[in-house]
Enzyme design. Sequence first.
Site, short mmCIF file in Angstrom:
data_model
loop_
_atom_site.label_atom_id
_atom_site.label_comp_id
_atom_site.label_asym_id
_atom_site.label_seq_id
_atom_site.Cartn_x
_atom_site.Cartn_y
_atom_site.Cartn_z
N SER A 64 -10.64 0.00 3.28
CA SER A 64 -9.88 -0.29 4.52
C SER A 64 -9.32 1.02 5.06
O SER A 64 -8.55 1.68 4.36
CB SER A 64 -8.74 -1.24 4.22
OG SER A 64 -9.24 -2.41 3.65
N ARG A 72 0.83 -1.21 0.00
CA ARG A 72 0.00 0.00 0.00
C ARG A 72 0.86 1.26 0.00
O ARG A 72 0.53 2.27 0.64
CB ARG A 72 -0.95 0.04 1.20
CG ARG A 72 -1.94 -1.07 1.25
CD ARG A 72 -2.92 -1.02 0.08
NE ARG A 72 -3.93 -2.05 0.21
CZ ARG A 72 -3.82 -3.28 -0.30
NH1 ARG A 72 -2.75 -3.60 -1.00
NH2 ARG A 72 -4.77 -4.16 -0.14
N GLU A 118 -4.49 3.72 6.42
CA GLU A 118 -4.27 3.54 4.98
C GLU A 118 -4.88 4.72 4.22
O GLU A 118 -4.35 5.20 3.23
CB GLU A 118 -4.91 2.22 4.52
CG GLU A 118 -4.72 1.97 3.04
CD GLU A 118 -5.39 0.68 2.56
OE1 GLU A 118 -5.25 -0.35 3.22
OE2 GLU A 118 -6.03 0.74 1.50
C1 LIG Z 1 -15.44 0.32 -0.83
C2 LIG Z 1 -13.97 0.51 -1.11
C3 LIG Z 1 -13.18 -0.61 -1.32
C4 LIG Z 1 -11.81 -0.47 -1.54
N1 LIG Z 1 -11.05 -1.60 -1.75
C5 LIG Z 1 -9.72 -1.48 -1.96
C6 LIG Z 1 -8.91 -2.65 -2.18
O1 LIG Z 1 -9.38 -3.77 -2.20
N2 LIG Z 1 -7.58 -2.45 -2.36
C7 LIG Z 1 -7.02 -1.23 -2.38
O2 LIG Z 1 -5.80 -1.13 -2.58
N3 LIG Z 1 -7.75 -0.11 -2.18
C8 LIG Z 1 -9.08 -0.21 -1.97
N4 LIG Z 1 -9.84 0.91 -1.75
C9 LIG Z 1 -9.19 2.24 -1.71
C10 LIG Z 1 -9.22 2.98 -3.07
O3 LIG Z 1 -10.21 2.45 -3.91
C11 LIG Z 1 -7.86 2.91 -3.77
O4 LIG Z 1 -6.88 3.47 -2.95
C12 LIG Z 1 -7.87 3.66 -5.11
O5 LIG Z 1 -6.67 3.41 -5.80
C13 LIG Z 1 -8.04 5.16 -4.93
O6 LIG Z 1 -8.32 5.71 -6.19
P1 LIG Z 1 -8.92 7.17 -6.35
O7 LIG Z 1 -8.87 7.50 -7.79
O8 LIG Z 1 -10.23 7.24 -5.69
O9 LIG Z 1 -7.82 8.01 -5.56
P2 LIG Z 1 -8.03 9.25 -4.58
O10 LIG Z 1 -8.66 8.76 -3.31
O11 LIG Z 1 -8.69 10.36 -5.29
O12 LIG Z 1 -6.50 9.62 -4.30
C14 LIG Z 1 -5.67 8.72 -3.59
C15 LIG Z 1 -4.24 9.28 -3.61
O13 LIG Z 1 -3.72 9.21 -4.93
C16 LIG Z 1 -3.34 10.51 -5.38
N5 LIG Z 1 -3.68 10.58 -6.80
C17 LIG Z 1 -4.86 10.26 -7.37
N6 LIG Z 1 -4.77 10.39 -8.71
C18 LIG Z 1 -3.52 10.79 -8.98
C19 LIG Z 1 -2.80 11.10 -10.17
N7 LIG Z 1 -3.37 11.02 -11.38
N8 LIG Z 1 -1.52 11.53 -10.07
C20 LIG Z 1 -0.91 11.60 -8.86
N9 LIG Z 1 -1.53 11.32 -7.70
C21 LIG Z 1 -2.81 10.92 -7.75
C22 LIG Z 1 -4.12 11.48 -4.53
O14 LIG Z 1 -3.51 12.74 -4.44
C23 LIG Z 1 -4.12 10.74 -3.20
O15 LIG Z 1 -2.91 10.94 -2.54
C24 LIG Z 1 -11.22 0.81 -1.54
C25 LIG Z 1 -12.03 1.94 -1.35
C26 LIG Z 1 -13.39 1.79 -1.14
C27 LIG Z 1 -14.25 3.01 -0.94
#
Ligand SMILES: Cc1cc2nc3c(=O)[nH]c(=O)nc-3n(C[C@H](O)[C@H](O)[C@H](O)COP(=O)(O)OP(=O)(O)OC[C@H]3O[C@@H](n4cnc5c(N)ncnc54)[C@H](O)[C@@H]3O)c2cc1C
Length: 334
Positions: free
Chosen positions: A235, A161, A330
């Site tokens: 998580s 992570r 996380e």
């Molecule tokens: C119901 C649920 C289930 C989930 N299950 C999992 C799982 O099984 N495994 C897992 O690993 N995660 C899981 N997650 C967490 C999440 O889905 C992941 O971390 C996902 O990768 C976040 O994507 P996002 O686009 O929403 O990022 P955001 O939440 O918008 O951003 C996350 C981070 O990435 C950075 N970021 C985003 N886009 C960019 C970019 N283009 N360039 C540079 N930095 C960037 C942001 O600044 C921030 O620091 C879950 C979340 C939920 C709500």
Amino acid sequence: MSSKMEIYNTFGLHATADRYLVINDESQLRQFLSSGQLSQPYLILGGGSNMVFTRHFSGTIIHLENKGIRLLAPKSSAEDCLVEAAAGEVWDDFVHHCIGHGWHGTENLVAIPGTVGAAPVQNLGAYGVEAKDIIHSVRAFEIATGRERIFTNDECQFAYRDSIFKGVLKNQYIIWSVVFRLQREFHPDIQYKALSEALHSAGIESPTPQQLADTITQVRWGKLPRPEEMGSAGSFFKNPVVPAEQYHKLKETYPDIVAYPVSEGYKLAAGWLIEHAGWKGRSLGRCGVYEKQALVLVNRGGCTGQEVLALAEAVTEAVRSQFSVTLQKEAIII
Ligand SMILES: Cc1cc2nc3c(=O)[nH]c(=O)nc-3n(C[C@H](O)[C@H](O)[C@H](O)COP(=O)(O)OP(=O)(O)OC[C@H]3O[C@@H](n4cnc5c(N)ncnc54)[C@H](O)[C@@H]3O)c2cc1C
């Protein structure tokens, strides 16, 4: 672009920022970076599925909506292929696109909320597979200089992570696209216990890519809240890693503690610790510990970022005082 607008996040928290910038093509991005318009502080927002907004963000939110998935044909072979996906693509759409095209390796990561651009940031992982296993390289732009840089898989410094984008280069690069190395032949990874059990009980011995994705989707939503039904960031805590000696001591007192051996010692199941500290299903204010999976904090309706922090602190303290283990978040706290 507008000021003080509400911003999107899967926790469903009321959140505002001074400025909200949507970027959907590369020339627009290059122009903004060279114009110096992106004054500090700024925050890159994907799907907002790993973030907890606790205050007004006094700066610019940059939200990428660039699209496109393409096979890099000349660099592909009979065994594997390189596929480039734009950062603004929805992660789950990308997974289904790959399955539909016979490009394999993403199946276990199906149905995870968020965007392609965020996948390398926290080394997205589920059901025994991590983004690092399939990422070939990451194309990004340095915010301070506008310079483009290709990060190889090694340069991303992936860990559990974690990656360089969450560490020393936090908030310094905009990830614009990600190149994945995917397989032409399907070799399902079904080692993960809950997954092999679900396949077994469905009578599926060697799943097709679609069957594997469907089974994982079903298992996933059996124990996690769907964002459209209940707010969460997935998580909330990482599974803590403790030295072997500490694990063996804990095991003497708690023989059924859930843990997995890793190179640095043992990775403890944070959900087990939280449940046995008595917090599973409980709430503090309008924020709760999800009844089906204690690793997840949920919005019980109208919850604020401060309430999430208060619950997280209470849970962390309970686990610390009972097990002498410190939980790390996380989710990203803004
Ligand atoms: C119901 C649920 C289930 C989930 N299950 C999992 C799982 O099984 N495994 C897992 O690993 N995660 C899981 N997650 C967490 C999440 O889905 C992941 O971390 C996902 O990768 C976040 O994507 P996002 O686009 O929403 O990022 P955001 O939440 O918008 O951003 C996350 C981070 O990435 C950075 N970021 C985003 N886009 C960019 C970019 N283009 N360039 C540079 N930095 C960037 C942001 O600044 C921030 O620091 C879950 C979340 C939920 C709500």
